[in-house]
Design an enzyme around this catalytic site. Sequence first.
Site: not given
Length: 350
Positions: A29, A82, A112, A213-214, A236-237
């Site tokens: 990220m 990356q 991205c 994802g999620d 991630g988040r």
Amino acid sequence: MTLNPSPANIGSVAIGSFTLPNRVMLAPMAGVTDRPFRQLCRRLGAGWVVGEMVTADPSLWHTRKSQLRMDHRGEPAPRVVQIAGGDADMLAQAARLNAELGAQIIDINMGCPAKKVCNKAAGSALLRDEALVAEILDAVVAAVDIPVTLKIRTGWCAESNNALRIARLAESAGIQSLAVHGRHRQQRYTGQAEYDTIAEIKSHLSIPVIANGDITSPEKAAEVLAYTGADAVMVGRGAQGNPWIFQQINHYLQHGERMAQPSLSERHQVLHGHLEALHAFYGNTMGVRIARKHVGWYLNDDQRFTPPQQRALKQQFNALASPETQFDWINDAMAPGAATRLLAKGSYAA
């Protein structure tokens, strides 16, 4: 779509010559996965961490931002770098140079969704040109003798879900693992991730497939692993303000139950150590600024405070201008009765 809630075995994942200790990874990220955060997440159970994406253009590597992003000193193997760009030769050269600088795995960014990346025909914009994707993958794999991995989305938009074709190109080119974010580019981070595409890809590939994802809870990680058959999940988040999520997921996959939440003392220790690492890495001026967003995320995850209190406390912290005042505030915030004390008239509030 109904996900299977059964816990999955904790297992391990092999990528190239590296065998990872578990099936839980930290997603790259920009502006988040710097060296201090990567090291923290590794200590708290992430089996694989990826740094912030680095431009493939070496002429831009002299900037302070690029220099910091390329700093992997003291990190355990495997060190994953990356790279992002839209030119096959430049990406191949970037892979070679990063390998010479100590990278042990090269990850190619084709996921991205940021405008400044996609406008340069890089990131997820590459998914619109499958011939260019194939050229890039072949060039980068041929350029280095270390594993090359790839991160993608499901496609550019809902009408062009071509992730399976990209995945097959990747496996044919010698890509060693594939991470798939279950959104197309035009979704950015809105709506809900879908996992049918990831399950389809996994059913057709023999290389490791990583679901992204999620992934925001141990239960969700287990459900996604069971539903997709993926070899690992990438967080991630969900790790922002909650670096404990990696050990929580590992515990759930192994035991089928949640582990206890970190104590206030542990939260204090981790947050204090994280800020120390940020100030040491960035210096006082930049460290103070970078610390603000991380503390904001920690506050979002701190159930001791109501949302209005979280907002007020963020405003307090964001007004602090030195490492010393930030550490004093953290010591107050991570002690019992923090809300009453910090929000009282005459405290840190302006």
